[in-house]
Design a protein around this motif. Structure first.
Motif, mmCIF file in Angstrom:
data_model
loop_
_atom_site.group_PDB
_atom_site.id
_atom_site.type_symbol
_atom_site.label_atom_id
_atom_site.label_comp_id
_atom_site.label_asym_id
_atom_site.label_seq_id
_atom_site.Cartn_x
_atom_site.Cartn_y
_atom_site.Cartn_z
ATOM 1 N N THR A 166 -35.034 -18.159 -105.940
ATOM 2 C CA THR A 166 -36.125 -17.847 -105.022
ATOM 3 C C THR A 166 -35.582 -17.404 -103.672
ATOM 4 O OG1 THR A 166 -36.296 -20.116 -104.191
ATOM 5 C CG2 THR A 166 -37.625 -19.554 -106.133
ATOM 6 N N ILE A 182 -40.845 -17.067 -102.688
ATOM 7 C CA ILE A 182 -41.182 -16.175 -103.798
ATOM 8 C C ILE A 182 -39.968 -16.013 -104.708
ATOM 9 C CG2 ILE A 182 -42.900 -14.903 -102.437
ATOM 10 C CD1 ILE A 182 -40.746 -12.709 -102.074
ATOM 11 N N PRO A 183 -40.151 -15.500 -105.928
ATOM 12 C CA PRO A 183 -39.003 -15.252 -106.800
ATOM 13 C C PRO A 183 -38.051 -14.220 -106.191
ATOM 14 C CG PRO A 183 -41.053 -15.193 -108.059
ATOM 15 C CD PRO A 183 -41.430 -15.227 -106.608
ATOM 16 N N VAL A 238 -39.573 -9.967 -107.964
ATOM 17 C CA VAL A 238 -41.005 -10.065 -108.275
ATOM 18 C C VAL A 238 -41.324 -9.070 -109.382
ATOM 19 C CG1 VAL A 238 -43.337 -9.747 -107.373
ATOM 20 C CG2 VAL A 238 -41.571 -10.818 -105.960
ATOM 21 N N GLU A 239 -41.870 -9.575 -110.475
ATOM 22 C CA GLU A 239 -42.132 -8.741 -111.646
ATOM 23 C C GLU A 239 -43.604 -8.664 -112.009
ATOM 24 O OE1 GLU A 239 -39.596 -10.457 -114.605
ATOM 25 O OE2 GLU A 239 -37.805 -9.429 -113.862
ATOM 26 N N SER A 240 -44.462 -9.448 -111.375
ATOM 27 C CA SER A 240 -45.891 -9.387 -111.684
ATOM 28 C C SER A 240 -46.690 -9.846 -110.466
ATOM 29 C CB SER A 240 -46.229 -10.249 -112.901
ATOM 30 O OG SER A 240 -45.898 -11.613 -112.671
ATOM 31 N N SER A 258 -51.210 -15.251 -114.872
ATOM 32 C CA SER A 258 -49.898 -15.764 -114.455
ATOM 33 C C SER A 258 -49.063 -14.792 -113.621
ATOM 34 C CB SER A 258 -49.083 -16.180 -115.690
ATOM 35 O OG SER A 258 -49.765 -17.145 -116.441
ATOM 36 N N GLN A 286 -46.584 -13.745 -110.631
ATOM 37 C CA GLN A 286 -45.597 -14.484 -109.854
ATOM 38 C C GLN A 286 -46.006 -14.599 -108.388
ATOM 39 O OE1 GLN A 286 -42.222 -11.948 -110.969
ATOM 40 N NE2 GLN A 286 -41.209 -13.777 -111.757
ATOM 41 N N VAL A 287 -46.745 -13.581 -107.905
ATOM 42 C CA VAL A 287 -47.155 -13.548 -106.505
ATOM 43 C C VAL A 287 -48.570 -12.979 -106.412
ATOM 44 C CG1 VAL A 287 -46.704 -12.557 -104.211
ATOM 45 C CG2 VAL A 287 -44.791 -13.248 -105.659
ATOM 46 N N ILE A 336 -49.756 -20.506 -106.936
ATOM 47 C CA ILE A 336 -49.014 -19.248 -106.948
ATOM 48 C C ILE A 336 -48.777 -18.814 -105.501
ATOM 49 C CG2 ILE A 336 -49.103 -16.812 -107.663
ATOM 50 C CD1 ILE A 336 -51.080 -17.757 -109.890
#
Length: 383
Positions: free
Chosen positions: A54, A67-68, A71-73, A139, A141-142, A162
């Motif tokens: 993160t 955040i990750p 970010v993929e989604s 779902s 990620q952000v 989230i």
């Protein structure tokens, strides 16, 4: 003949001394030998309270959001969040949309060029109001939320579990909020290069428009009135706007600015008759209403010099769920070619609009707009 006992004893003692000397020549300190030097030691990871998976970002509200790393989604909440994500080339990350994004139309080009994707996604909100359970269900990620959303970011983050990143968004053409939104999204999506490229391009447009118009004296500028401007629905001839974004960029003499209003509003048409503007621009969103009114009141319209002399021109609607930047910039260039033909003589409006669309959207839908009747040019409001 045997060796004397004394000789044998001396030989044995010598052998023992040699053995001890050999052992003493070796490093028998196993602890010291097994430890590497400090230089060979791997550095201990810093204890900063967050996982290596993160990172922390500061959003438009000054919130620190974890955040990750990648970010993929995403899901977008509120007008502007999805629009600017598309400008950043992040539309493929979207896994849910607000309900109006599933309805076909050309008033929001970022939606039009991505409609095949967006129309098939789950609906996760409406007009800045998130459907929390539906968001959890897809779902992301952000959650990317614009400042125009009707919820509190911390509350939404708490309820959904989230991360919520707020961006300012913008309801005009180019302002600090627009540039800050681009910067934050560049950091969020790991697209800093795209953010810098887009920022440089937009600054270039501002500078080009300013350079061409800065030397024009106010008394040499034709007066302009824009009508049919949308706000909370379609409006007819009375629908206008002070500080109209495309006019601001080109320093136009916008008659509505003299009213003391700040944004879109309805004006008394009789005031427009008093002004008798040199040039009238018509937003396509209100054109049908204006034509209906013309059929009822042709004498009013034909009393306007701009109507009688054919100085009525188009503006492709840019205000739909707030300001659509690519269309507003194209509108600015077209209005400038009408108001300042000498300074903008080299501008081919179709080519310039195509360049702007291609840069912001990745594709150029101007031909589609033309086929639908949304074209830059003179407008006939009467039949």
């Amino acid at each position: 003949m045997r060796a004397p006992k004394r000789t044998v004893s001396l030989l044995l003692a010598a052998a023992l001394l040699l053995a001890l000397a050999a052992c003493g020549g070796k490093n028998t300190d196993n602890t010291q030998q097994s430890q590497p030097t400090q230089q060979d030691q791997p550095a201990a990871p810093a204890d900063n309270g967050q996982s290596s998976d993160t990172r922390t970002i500061t959003d438009g509200n000054g919130r620190q959001v974890e955040i990750p790393q990648t970010v993929e989604s995403i899901v977008c909440v509120g007008v502007g969040a999805l629009r600017y994500s598309c400008y950043m080339g992040a539309q493929d990350l979207v896994v849910g949309v607000e309900d109006y994004e599933t309805k076909a139309g050309m008033s929001r080009l970022y939606n039009y060029v991505n409609f095949d994707r967006f129309s098939s996604l789950p609906v996760t909100g409406t007009n800045g109001e998130p459907y929390v359970e539906e968001i959890i269900g897809v779902s992301p990620q952000v959650i990317v939320m614009s400042s125009y959303a009707s919820v509190d970011a911390d509350d939404l983050q708490s309820k959904s579990g989230i991360p919520v990143v707020v961006v300012p968004g913008s309801d005009t053409t180019l302002d600090d909020k627009a540039y800050e939104t681009i910067r934050i999204l560049g950091e969020l999506y790991g697209k800093e290069d795209r953010a810098q490229e887009l920022t440089a391009y937009l600054h270039g447009i501002e500078e080009d428009l300013a350079r061409r118009t800065e030397g024009i004296a106010d008394e040499d500028k034709p007066s302009a009135y824009v009508c049919g401007v949308s706000f909370k629905g379609a409006h007819g001839f009375e629908g206008t706007e002070a500080n109209y974004g495309p006019f601001v960029l080109i320093r136009a003499n916008n008659l509505a600015d003299a009213t003391g209003q700040e944004l879109a509003f309805d004006i008394d048409p009789e005031q427009v008759l008093v002004w008798d503007p040199d040039v009238i621009f018509v937003d396509f969103n209100g054109l049908d209403l204006i034509r209906e009114d013309y059929a009822k009141n042709p004498d009013f319209y034909n009393s306007l010099t701009a109507v009688k002399e054919g100085r009525v021109y188009s503006q492709i609607s840019f205000r739909s769920s707030a300001s659509n930047l690519e269309t507003a910039l194209a509108d600015a260039y077209y209005a400038a070619t009408v108001l300042y033909p000498e300074q903008f003589a080299d501008i081919d409006i179709e080519a310039k609009a195509g360049e702007i669309f291609e840069t912001l959207l990745g594709v150029n839908p101007y031909n589609d707009l033309k086929e639908a009747g949304y074209v830059f040019g003179p407008v006939q409001i009467g039949q």
